[in-house]
Enzyme design. Structure first.
Site, PDB file in Angstrom:
ATOM      1  N   GLY A 193     -27.201 -53.307  -9.104  1.00  0.00           N
ATOM      2  CA  GLY A 193     -26.674 -53.015 -10.430  1.00  0.00           C
ATOM      3  C   GLY A 193     -27.005 -51.635 -10.947  1.00  0.00           C
ATOM      4  CB  ILE A 194     -28.029 -50.535 -14.351  1.00  0.00           C
ATOM      5  CG1 ILE A 194     -26.796 -51.056 -15.107  1.00  0.00           C
ATOM      6  CG2 ILE A 194     -28.531 -49.245 -14.991  1.00  0.00           C
ATOM      7  CD1 ILE A 194     -27.084 -51.470 -16.540  1.00  0.00           C
TER       8      ILE A 194
ATOM      9  CG  ASP B 179     -43.377 -59.884 -10.966  1.00  0.00           C
ATOM     10  OD1 ASP B 179     -43.137 -59.287 -12.033  1.00  0.00           O
ATOM     11  OD2 ASP B 179     -43.355 -61.129 -10.880  1.00  0.00           O
ATOM     12  CB  VAL B 180     -42.514 -54.393 -13.338  1.00  0.00           C
ATOM     13  CG1 VAL B 180     -41.831 -53.525 -12.284  1.00  0.00           C
ATOM     14  CG2 VAL B 180     -41.501 -55.249 -14.090  1.00  0.00           C
TER      15      VAL B 180
ATOM     16  NE  ARG C  73     -38.217 -61.292 -10.712  1.00  0.00           N
ATOM     17  CZ  ARG C  73     -38.439 -62.040 -11.804  1.00  0.00           C
ATOM     18  NH1 ARG C  73     -39.667 -62.098 -12.302  1.00  0.00           N
ATOM     19  NH2 ARG C  73     -37.461 -62.695 -12.379  1.00  0.00           N
TER      20      ARG C  73
ATOM     21  N   GLY D  36     -35.324 -56.041 -15.559  1.00  0.00           N
ATOM     22  CA  GLY D  36     -35.138 -56.927 -16.697  1.00  0.00           C
ATOM     23  C   GLY D  36     -34.575 -58.277 -16.285  1.00  0.00           C
TER      24      GLY D  36
ATOM     25  CE1 TYR E  65     -31.688 -58.382 -21.245  1.00  0.00           C
ATOM     26  CE2 TYR E  65     -30.138 -58.159 -23.077  1.00  0.00           C
ATOM     27  CZ  TYR E  65     -30.637 -57.726 -21.859  1.00  0.00           C
ATOM     28  OH  TYR E  65     -30.090 -56.612 -21.256  1.00  0.00           O
TER      29      TYR E  65
ATOM     30  CE  LYS F 257     -33.451 -55.311 -21.738  1.00  0.00           C
ATOM     31  NZ  LYS F 257     -33.977 -54.479 -20.630  1.00  0.00           N
TER      32      LYS F 257
END
Length: 268
Positions: A18-19, A63-64, A39, A92, A155, A159
């Site tokens: 993705g992004i 895994d942050v 992850r 995210g 979510y 953010k």
């Protein structure tokens, strides 16, 4: 003295797809050496193989939300490339449920990755950049952090907190030569969006976005790249909504479009 881009190193979390992957590809095209953290080991390994840039690219399973894994990742980056110049906190997760049906466990999972992860990575990688004379951090938030929506209490709140944390970091790390900014994407055409956005949801977005479409991952990456570049050298602590005008729009777009069509004008 500025550092040649060919020797700069960018770290992107959630970089397997993705992004995040598009951001990593932007950095590669602009002659950075790139580290992708994710992850999802299988997808990350596949992405590293597909990008096929072994000399300039490193994948780290991480895994942050786990401090020890973030510290280990930072050590791996330094061992491989010796420096860090840009960090993009993109990792995210999301839970789409009504407020009263969202469990505390789901709330904490979202917060742990989206907010705690960005905090931990900025502590680790931002500190290394400060010691090296400076750099740039870009956080990837969401339009959901600027305006409320349905089914995303965890979510959207994560953010919104990330946006504020960006400003906190910008004030302090800016004194150390590390700029910190955040983008707030609107809906983006990713594989995940294709899976979870129904025809009705897409229609709702069209009705709310002046440009009348989803953004692309490449468009998100271009803005992130700009914020990390020397062209943005005096930009710090800012939120850039990359959303086709979604945040600026209130009610009335469908009515306006019908009026324009009736007058023979073409919206967009």
């Amino acid at each position: 003295m500025s550092t040649p881009s060919s020797s700069r190193v960018a770290v992107v979390t959630g970089g397997a797809r993705g992004i995040g992957r598009a951001i990593g590809e932007w950095f590669i095209r602009h002659d950075y050496r790139v580290v992708l953290l994710d992850r999802d080991s299988a997808t990350l390994d596949r992405t590293i193989t597909e990008m096929a840039r072994p000399d300039e690219l490193l994948g780290v399973h991480c895994d942050v939300s786990v401090p020890a894994q973030v510290d280990r990742a930072a050590a791996e980056v330094i061992a491989r490339f010796g420096r860090i110049d840009a960090l993009v906190n993109n990792a995210g997760v999301a839970v789409f449920k009504p407020v009263l049906e969202t469990t505390f466990e789901e709330w904490r999972e979202v917060m742990a990755t989206n907010l705690d992860g960005a905090f931990l990575c900025t502590q680790a990688f931002g500190g290394l950049m400060a010691k090296n004379g400076g750099g740039a951090v870009v956080n990837v938030a969401s339009i959901s952090g600027l305006r409320a929506s349905t089914l995303r209490v965890a979510y959207g709140t994560s953010k919104a907190a990330l946006i504020h944390m960006t400003k906190q970091h910008a004030v302090e790390l800016g004194n150390m030569g590390v700029r910190v900014n955040v983008i707030a994407p609107g809906p983006v055409e990713t594989e995940m969006a294709k899976l979870v956005h129904s025809v009705a949801i897409r229609s709702d977005y069209y009705d709310a976005i002046p440009l009348g479409r989803y953004g692309s991952t490449e468009e998100m990456a271009s803005v992130v790249g700009f914020l990390c570049s020397a062209e943005a050298s005096f930009v710090n602590g800012q939120v850039v909504a990359v959303d086709g005008g979604f945040d600026a729009a209130g009610v009335g777009l469908p009515t306006l479009r019908r009026r324009m069509q009736g007058a023979g004008q073409t919206p967009g």
